[in-house]
Motif scaffolding. Structure first.
Motif, PDB file in Angstrom:
ATOM      1  N   ALA A  67       0.830  -1.208   0.000  1.00 19.83           N
ATOM      2  CA  ALA A  67       0.000   0.000   0.000  1.00 19.83           C
ATOM      3  C   ALA A  67       0.867   1.261   0.000  1.00 19.83           C
ATOM      4  O   ALA A  67       0.565   2.236  -0.696  1.00 19.83           O
ATOM      5  CB  ALA A  67      -0.944   0.000   1.196  1.00 19.83           C
ATOM      6  N   PHE A  68       1.965   1.249   0.758  1.00 18.31           N
ATOM      7  CA  PHE A  68       2.857   2.403   0.791  1.00 18.31           C
ATOM      8  C   PHE A  68       3.575   2.566  -0.552  1.00 18.31           C
ATOM      9  O   PHE A  68       3.770   3.685  -1.017  1.00 18.31           O
ATOM     10  CB  PHE A  68       3.842   2.291   1.957  1.00 18.31           C
ATOM     11  N   VAL A  69       3.941   1.453  -1.178  1.00 16.09           N
ATOM     12  CA  VAL A  69       4.531   1.527  -2.515  1.00 16.09           C
ATOM     13  C   VAL A  69       3.545   2.200  -3.468  1.00 16.09           C
ATOM     14  O   VAL A  69       3.911   3.113  -4.216  1.00 16.09           O
ATOM     15  CB  VAL A  69       4.946   0.128  -3.018  1.00 16.09           C
ATOM     16  N   GLN A  70       2.286   1.806  -3.430  1.00 14.96           N
ATOM     17  CA  GLN A  70       1.282   2.434  -4.294  1.00 14.96           C
ATOM     18  C   GLN A  70       1.112   3.914  -3.976  1.00 14.96           C
ATOM     19  O   GLN A  70       0.933   4.732  -4.886  1.00 14.96           O
ATOM     20  CB  GLN A  70      -0.047   1.694  -4.192  1.00 14.96           C
ATOM     21  N   ALA A  71       1.179   4.268  -2.702  1.00 11.29           N
ATOM     22  CA  ALA A  71       1.071   5.684  -2.328  1.00 11.29           C
ATOM     23  C   ALA A  71       2.214   6.482  -2.951  1.00 11.29           C
ATOM     24  O   ALA A  71       1.998   7.552  -3.533  1.00 11.29           O
ATOM     25  CB  ALA A  71       1.068   5.838  -0.810  1.00 11.29           C
ATOM     26  N   PHE A  72       3.431   5.972  -2.861  1.00  9.98           N
ATOM     27  CA  PHE A  72       4.575   6.672  -3.447  1.00  9.98           C
ATOM     28  C   PHE A  72       4.548   6.641  -4.972  1.00  9.98           C
ATOM     29  O   PHE A  72       5.023   7.577  -5.616  1.00  9.98           O
ATOM     30  CB  PHE A  72       5.889   6.123  -2.898  1.00  9.98           C
ATOM     31  N   GLU A  73       3.979   5.598  -5.553  1.00  6.37           N
ATOM     32  CA  GLU A  73       3.828   5.576  -7.015  1.00  6.37           C
ATOM     33  C   GLU A  73       2.929   6.717  -7.481  1.00  6.37           C
ATOM     34  O   GLU A  73       3.089   7.212  -8.603  1.00  6.37           O
ATOM     35  CB  GLU A  73       3.260   4.229  -7.467  1.00  6.37           C
ATOM     36  N   SER A  74       2.013   7.178  -6.627  1.00  5.75           N
ATOM     37  CA  SER A  74       1.119   8.276  -7.005  1.00  5.75           C
ATOM     38  C   SER A  74       1.874   9.594  -7.202  1.00  5.75           C
ATOM     39  O   SER A  74       1.343  10.529  -7.786  1.00  5.75           O
ATOM     40  CB  SER A  74       0.004   8.451  -5.976  1.00  5.75           C
ATOM     41  N   VAL A  75       3.116   9.665  -6.698  1.00  6.68           N
ATOM     42  CA  VAL A  75       3.954  10.848  -6.910  1.00  6.68           C
ATOM     43  C   VAL A  75       5.212  10.463  -7.693  1.00  6.68           C
ATOM     44  O   VAL A  75       6.298  11.011  -7.481  1.00  6.68           O
ATOM     45  CB  VAL A  75       4.281  11.576  -5.584  1.00  6.68           C
ATOM     46  N   TYR A  77       7.213   7.774  -7.947  1.00  7.02           N
ATOM     47  CA  TYR A  77       8.289   6.867  -7.540  1.00  7.02           C
ATOM     48  C   TYR A  77       8.028   5.481  -8.120  1.00  7.02           C
ATOM     49  O   TYR A  77       6.874   5.079  -8.314  1.00  7.02           O
ATOM     50  CB  TYR A  77       8.369   6.753  -6.012  1.00  7.02           C
ATOM     51  N   VAL A  78       9.113   4.760  -8.399  1.00  5.58           N
ATOM     52  CA  VAL A  78       9.050   3.357  -8.824  1.00  5.58           C
ATOM     53  C   VAL A  78      10.018   2.574  -7.949  1.00  5.58           C
ATOM     54  O   VAL A  78      10.997   3.132  -7.433  1.00  5.58           O
ATOM     55  CB  VAL A  78       9.403   3.170 -10.321  1.00  5.58           C
ATOM     56  N   THR A  79       9.756   1.293  -7.778  1.00 11.31           N
ATOM     57  CA  THR A  79      10.635   0.490  -6.943  1.00 11.31           C
ATOM     58  C   THR A  79      12.008   0.349  -7.606  1.00 11.31           C
ATOM     59  O   THR A  79      12.137   0.392  -8.826  1.00 11.31           O
ATOM     60  CB  THR A  79      10.033  -0.904  -6.661  1.00 11.31           C
ATOM     61  N   CYS A  80      13.020   0.190  -6.772  1.00  7.37           N
ATOM     62  CA  CYS A  80      14.386  -0.027  -7.238  1.00  7.37           C
ATOM     63  C   CYS A  80      15.089  -0.945  -6.249  1.00  7.37           C
ATOM     64  O   CYS A  80      14.534  -1.281  -5.202  1.00  7.37           O
ATOM     65  CB  CYS A  80      15.138   1.287  -7.439  1.00  7.37           C
ATOM     66  N   ASP A  81      16.314  -1.331  -6.582  1.00  8.30           N
ATOM     67  CA  ASP A  81      16.995  -2.381  -5.828  1.00  8.30           C
ATOM     68  C   ASP A  81      17.820  -1.929  -4.634  1.00  8.30           C
ATOM     69  O   ASP A  81      18.129  -2.753  -3.777  1.00  8.30           O
ATOM     70  CB  ASP A  81      17.914  -3.177  -6.757  1.00  8.30           C
ATOM     71  N   SER A  82      18.222  -0.666  -4.581  1.00  5.43           N
ATOM     72  CA  SER A  82      19.139  -0.289  -3.506  1.00  5.43           C
ATOM     73  C   SER A  82      18.999   1.174  -3.131  1.00  5.43           C
ATOM     74  O   SER A  82      18.365   1.956  -3.826  1.00  5.43           O
ATOM     75  CB  SER A  82      20.587  -0.568  -3.913  1.00  5.43           C
ATOM     76  N   ILE A  92      13.976   7.137  -2.048  1.00  7.43           N
ATOM     77  CA  ILE A  92      13.398   7.021  -0.717  1.00  7.43           C
ATOM     78  C   ILE A  92      13.608   5.599  -0.227  1.00  7.43           C
ATOM     79  O   ILE A  92      13.824   4.671  -1.011  1.00  7.43           O
ATOM     80  CB  ILE A  92      11.890   7.365  -0.680  1.00  7.43           C
ATOM     81  N   ALA A  93      13.550   5.449   1.077  1.00 12.22           N
ATOM     82  CA  ALA A  93      13.611   4.144   1.717  1.00 12.22           C
ATOM     83  C   ALA A  93      12.420   4.043   2.665  1.00 12.22           C
ATOM     84  O   ALA A  93      12.160   4.968   3.436  1.00 12.22           O
ATOM     85  CB  ALA A  93      14.908   3.984   2.502  1.00 12.22           C
ATOM     86  N   MET A 144      12.774   3.100  -3.431  1.00  9.32           N
ATOM     87  CA  MET A 144      12.069   3.611  -4.597  1.00  9.32           C
ATOM     88  C   MET A 144      12.840   4.824  -5.118  1.00  9.32           C
ATOM     89  O   MET A 144      13.621   5.435  -4.380  1.00  9.32           O
ATOM     90  CB  MET A 144      10.637   3.986  -4.242  1.00  9.32           C
ATOM     91  N   ARG A 145      12.616   5.167  -6.382  1.00  9.98           N
ATOM     92  CA  ARG A 145      13.271   6.329  -6.959  1.00  9.98           C
ATOM     93  C   ARG A 145      12.347   6.999  -7.963  1.00  9.98           C
ATOM     94  O   ARG A 145      11.411   6.383  -8.483  1.00  9.98           O
ATOM     95  CB  ARG A 145      14.583   5.945  -7.630  1.00  9.98           C
ATOM     96  N   ARG A 146      12.625   8.284  -8.209  1.00  8.77           N
ATOM     97  CA  ARG A 146      11.957   9.021  -9.280  1.00  8.77           C
ATOM     98  C   ARG A 146      12.958  10.007  -9.847  1.00  8.77           C
ATOM     99  O   ARG A 146      13.907  10.418  -9.182  1.00  8.77           O
ATOM    100  CB  ARG A 146      10.688   9.718  -8.786  1.00  8.77           C
ATOM    101  N   ARG A 147      12.715  10.382 -11.098  1.00  8.61           N
ATOM    102  CA  ARG A 147      13.585  11.388 -11.710  1.00  8.61           C
ATOM    103  C   ARG A 147      13.521  12.679 -10.893  1.00  8.61           C
ATOM    104  O   ARG A 147      12.450  13.046 -10.388  1.00  8.61           O
ATOM    105  CB  ARG A 147      13.141  11.672 -13.134  1.00  8.61           C
ATOM    106  N   ILE A 148      14.655  13.327 -10.779  1.00  6.22           N
ATOM    107  CA  ILE A 148      14.695  14.598 -10.058  1.00  6.22           C
ATOM    108  C   ILE A 148      13.820  15.584 -10.797  1.00  6.22           C
ATOM    109  O   ILE A 148      13.921  15.745 -12.018  1.00  6.22           O
ATOM    110  CB  ILE A 148      16.150  15.114  -9.933  1.00  6.22           C
TER     111      ILE A 148
END
Length: 154
Positions: A67-75, A77-82, A92-93, A144-148
């Motif tokens: 659910a938190f991943v989906q919340a951050f995807e709304s702004v 962010y996408v999941t990443c490995d490290s 973000i972590a 998770m990460r997103r483009r700056i």
């Protein structure tokens, strides 16, 4: 009331000692660590139906990592490995105890340092992501990460 230094060290032992963290903002109960990691300092993000709380409409209203991943995807962010810095991205972590999210930290843009909002208290910068690990927040379990984002004209 004890100083922020001693209070933070008492609840998060990784913040004890000289140079463990720096304060970045005054106390502000309007937003929390989840909102801060999302880039929103105007409201408190948490999956509860309570006055003053916000949760993205596309995210399930439950306190789970997905659910938190989906919340951050709304702004965006996408999941990443490290947690390692990636040029052109902000990261973000999400910290959890089991599958129960407890905290989120955001990597300082252009740096390997991390920013955390400490509940309704101050925002801090800490050199090590793990500095906020421990009994209260446990460990980072999802990155998770997103483009700056850039501003117009800047």
């Amino acid at each position: 009331m004890p100083s922020s230094d001693s209070y933070f060290a008492s609840i998060v032992p990784g913040l004890a000692g000289p140079d463990a963290f720096e304060l970045r903002s005054p106390k502000d109960g309007v937003y929390n660590c989840i909102a801060f990691a999302a880039g929103d300092t105007t409201r408190w993000w948490w999956p509860e139906h309570r006055s003053g709380y916000y949760w993205p409409p596309n995210a399930p209203m439950v306190q789970t990592i997905p659910a938190f991943v989906q919340a951050f995807e709304s702004v965006d962010y996408v999941t990443c490995d490290s947690e390692h810095r990636d040029a052109g991205y902000e990261k973000i972590a999400i910290f959890a105890i089991g599958d129960l999210p407890r905290h989120a930290a955001r990597q300082e843009i252009g740096s390997t340092r991390w920013l955390s909002k400490m509940g309704s208290l101050e925002d801090i910068v800490h050199n090590q992501l793990e500095a906020v690990s421990g009994e209260k927040y446990d460990e980072p379990v999802q990155f998770m990460r997103r483009r700056i984002r850039t501003t117009e004209g800047g």
